[in-house]
Design a protein around this motif. Structure first.
Motif, PDB file in Angstrom:
ATOM      1  N   PRO A  60       0.830  -1.218   0.000  1.00  0.00           N
ATOM      2  CA  PRO A  60       0.000   0.000   0.000  1.00  0.00           C
ATOM      3  C   PRO A  60       0.862   1.264   0.000  1.00  0.00           C
ATOM      4  O   PRO A  60       1.897   1.322   0.664  1.00  0.00           O
ATOM      5  N   PHE A  61       0.407   2.260  -0.728  1.00  0.00           N
ATOM      6  CA  PHE A  61       1.176   3.494  -0.869  1.00  0.00           C
ATOM      7  C   PHE A  61       1.129   4.375   0.381  1.00  0.00           C
ATOM      8  O   PHE A  61       2.144   4.921   0.802  1.00  0.00           O
ATOM      9  N   LEU A  62      -0.045   4.561   0.975  1.00  0.00           N
ATOM     10  CA  LEU A  62      -0.186   5.501   2.083  1.00  0.00           C
ATOM     11  C   LEU A  62       0.737   5.182   3.260  1.00  0.00           C
ATOM     12  O   LEU A  62       1.403   6.089   3.760  1.00  0.00           O
ATOM     13  N   PRO A  63       0.821   3.949   3.738  1.00  0.00           N
ATOM     14  CA  PRO A  63       1.757   3.688   4.846  1.00  0.00           C
ATOM     15  C   PRO A  63       3.209   4.025   4.473  1.00  0.00           C
ATOM     16  O   PRO A  63       3.964   4.529   5.310  1.00  0.00           O
ATOM     17  N   TRP A  64       3.580   3.769   3.230  1.00  0.00           N
ATOM     18  CA  TRP A  64       4.940   4.094   2.793  1.00  0.00           C
ATOM     19  C   TRP A  64       5.149   5.608   2.825  1.00  0.00           C
ATOM     20  O   TRP A  64       6.156   6.100   3.343  1.00  0.00           O
ATOM     21  N   ALA A  65       4.171   6.364   2.307  1.00  0.00           N
ATOM     22  CA  ALA A  65       4.279   7.819   2.296  1.00  0.00           C
ATOM     23  C   ALA A  65       4.287   8.383   3.715  1.00  0.00           C
ATOM     24  O   ALA A  65       5.049   9.305   4.027  1.00  0.00           O
ATOM     25  N   LEU A  66       3.446   7.826   4.603  1.00  0.00           N
ATOM     26  CA  LEU A  66       3.425   8.291   5.991  1.00  0.00           C
ATOM     27  C   LEU A  66       4.729   7.961   6.715  1.00  0.00           C
ATOM     28  O   LEU A  66       5.168   8.722   7.578  1.00  0.00           O
ATOM     29  N   THR A  67       5.333   6.837   6.362  1.00  0.00           N
ATOM     30  CA  THR A  67       6.629   6.507   6.953  1.00  0.00           C
ATOM     31  C   THR A  67       7.671   7.548   6.577  1.00  0.00           C
ATOM     32  O   THR A  67       8.436   8.020   7.424  1.00  0.00           O
ATOM     33  N   VAL A  68       7.690   7.925   5.320  1.00  0.00           N
ATOM     34  CA  VAL A  68       8.634   8.952   4.866  1.00  0.00           C
ATOM     35  C   VAL A  68       8.343  10.270   5.581  1.00  0.00           C
ATOM     36  O   VAL A  68       9.254  10.922   6.099  1.00  0.00           O
ATOM     37  N   ALA A  69       7.071  10.659   5.643  1.00  0.00           N
ATOM     38  CA  ALA A  69       6.696  11.915   6.298  1.00  0.00           C
ATOM     39  C   ALA A  69       7.045  11.891   7.781  1.00  0.00           C
ATOM     40  O   ALA A  69       7.524  12.891   8.335  1.00  0.00           O
ATOM     41  N   ARG A  70       6.823  10.760   8.418  1.00  0.00           N
ATOM     42  CA  ARG A  70       7.148  10.642   9.849  1.00  0.00           C
ATOM     43  C   ARG A  70       8.645  10.805  10.071  1.00  0.00           C
ATOM     44  O   ARG A  70       9.082  11.475  11.001  1.00  0.00           O
ATOM     45  N   ARG A  71       9.441  10.198   9.219  1.00  0.00           N
ATOM     46  CA  ARG A  71      10.897  10.324   9.364  1.00  0.00           C
ATOM     47  C   ARG A  71      11.356  11.765   9.129  1.00  0.00           C
ATOM     48  O   ARG A  71      12.248  12.251   9.818  1.00  0.00           O
ATOM     49  N   VAL A  72      10.744  12.438   8.170  1.00  0.00           N
ATOM     50  CA  VAL A  72      11.057  13.854   7.938  1.00  0.00           C
ATOM     51  C   VAL A  72      10.708  14.663   9.189  1.00  0.00           C
ATOM     52  O   VAL A  72      11.477  15.503   9.639  1.00  0.00           O
ATOM     53  N   MET A  73       9.539  14.369   9.771  1.00  0.00           N
ATOM     54  CA  MET A  73       9.112  15.083  10.969  1.00  0.00           C
ATOM     55  C   MET A  73      10.053  14.802  12.143  1.00  0.00           C
ATOM     56  O   MET A  73      10.404  15.711  12.895  1.00  0.00           O
ATOM     57  N   LEU A  74      10.469  13.563  12.307  1.00  0.00           N
ATOM     58  CA  LEU A  74      11.390  13.230  13.398  1.00  0.00           C
ATOM     59  C   LEU A  74      12.729  13.937  13.221  1.00  0.00           C
ATOM     60  O   LEU A  74      13.317  14.414  14.196  1.00  0.00           O
ATOM     61  N   ASN A  75      13.210  14.007  11.997  1.00  0.00           N
ATOM     62  CA  ASN A  75      14.451  14.745  11.737  1.00  0.00           C
ATOM     63  C   ASN A  75      14.286  16.223  12.076  1.00  0.00           C
ATOM     64  O   ASN A  75      15.167  16.843  12.664  1.00  0.00           O
ATOM     65  N   TRP A  76      13.151  16.787  11.697  1.00  0.00           N
ATOM     66  CA  TRP A  76      12.859  18.176  12.024  1.00  0.00           C
ATOM     67  C   TRP A  76      12.829  18.366  13.537  1.00  0.00           C
ATOM     68  O   TRP A  76      13.401  19.314  14.075  1.00  0.00           O
ATOM     69  N   HIS A  77      12.168  17.430  14.221  1.00  0.00           N
ATOM     70  CA  HIS A  77      12.049  17.529  15.680  1.00  0.00           C
ATOM     71  C   HIS A  77      13.421  17.407  16.353  1.00  0.00           C
ATOM     72  O   HIS A  77      13.711  18.136  17.294  1.00  0.00           O
ATOM     73  N   ARG A  78      14.259  16.516  15.861  1.00  0.00           N
ATOM     74  CA  ARG A  78      15.613  16.384  16.424  1.00  0.00           C
ATOM     75  C   ARG A  78      16.410  17.669  16.239  1.00  0.00           C
ATOM     76  O   ARG A  78      17.161  18.061  17.114  1.00  0.00           O
ATOM     77  N   ALA A  79      16.244  18.307  15.112  1.00  0.00           N
ATOM     78  CA  ALA A  79      16.964  19.553  14.849  1.00  0.00           C
ATOM     79  C   ALA A  79      16.508  20.652  15.802  1.00  0.00           C
ATOM     80  O   ALA A  79      17.296  21.525  16.169  1.00  0.00           O
ATOM     81  N   LEU A  80      15.256  20.605  16.232  1.00  0.00           N
ATOM     82  CA  LEU A  80      14.742  21.612  17.158  1.00  0.00           C
ATOM     83  C   LEU A  80      15.224  21.410  18.584  1.00  0.00           C
ATOM     84  O   LEU A  80      15.291  22.357  19.348  1.00  0.00           O
ATOM     85  N   LYS A  81      15.556  20.193  18.944  1.00  0.00           N
ATOM     86  CA  LYS A  81      15.893  19.897  20.330  1.00  0.00           C
ATOM     87  C   LYS A  81      17.009  20.779  20.874  1.00  0.00           C
ATOM     88  O   LYS A  81      16.969  21.169  22.030  1.00  0.00           O
ATOM     89  N   ALA A  82      17.973  21.117  20.049  1.00  0.00           N
ATOM     90  CA  ALA A  82      19.094  21.908  20.542  1.00  0.00           C
ATOM     91  C   ALA A  82      18.708  23.362  20.782  1.00  0.00           C
ATOM     92  O   ALA A  82      19.344  24.035  21.570  1.00  0.00           O
ATOM     93  N   THR A  83      17.655  23.830  20.143  1.00  0.00           N
ATOM     94  CA  THR A  83      17.334  25.250  20.235  1.00  0.00           C
ATOM     95  C   THR A  83      16.017  25.545  20.940  1.00  0.00           C
ATOM     96  O   THR A  83      15.789  26.677  21.325  1.00  0.00           O
TER      97      THR A  83
END
Length: 175
Positions: A60-83
């Motif tokens: 299925p496409f949606l779980p794959w797309a949400l996985t990518v989006a979730r990883r992008v969001m987690l990377n964004w969140h990690r970048a915020l942790k320092a600031t």
């Protein structure tokens, strides 16, 4: 996605237009401030486009797309942790307006305030995005059994919080 992998930009435009409201809601429900959602959507689209050749059309496409989006969001969140101090991040997440109005929005806001981030995420993916435990497992990188346990615990925690809120409301009305 196979057309996208072959270089068909128009096919990807259609995919991105279809995904935009789903990813906007996904990011909003997981507490991403409105000012950052568009950036995360664009980064997610870029990653989906670049990874088009890695997509398995048998899945299925949606779980794959949400996985990518979730990883992008987690990377964004990690970048915020320092600031951004944790208290500030929690305050921003708590103030985010739900993407819809009415009683449905109220229950999501209620759940976001009372559940842990992990429990809220699996509850949202299950009921907000209508994914099954196997699909949630694929999105979150957990096993299907772990997702079922998390869903069970999240439902229990939410039920307890609702009972507590109802009891407090009844007590207030009795005064």
């Amino acid at each position: 996605m196979s057309r996208v992998a072959a270089g068909d930009a128009e096919a990807f435009r259609l995919i991105a237009e279809t995904l935009e409201p789903r990813l906007e809601r996904f990011f909003a429900q997981l507490g991403v401030p409105a000012a950052d959602r568009d950036d995360l959507f664009q980064e997610s689209c870029l990653r989906l486009y670049r990874g088009a050749g890695a997509y398995d059309p048998q899945r299925p496409f949606l779980p794959w797309a949400l996985t990518v989006a979730r990883r992008v969001m987690l990377n964004w969140h990690r970048a915020l942790k320092a600031t951004v101090p944790l208290e500030e991040a929690e305050t921003v997440a708590a103030r985010q307006a739900p993407p819809s109005a009415g009683a449905e929005a109220d229950i999501w806001q209620f759940a976001r305030r009372r559940l842990s981030a992990v429990h809220y995420e699996v509850i949202w993916l299950c009921y907000g995005e209508d994914l099954g435990p196997a699909e949630i497992a694929a999105v979150t990188g957990r096993t299907s059994v772990h997702v079922r346990v998390l869903l069970h615990r999240a439902r229990g925690a939410l039920a307890a919080a609702l009972k507590k809120a109802e009891a407090a409301n009844t007590h207030e009305q009795a005064r």
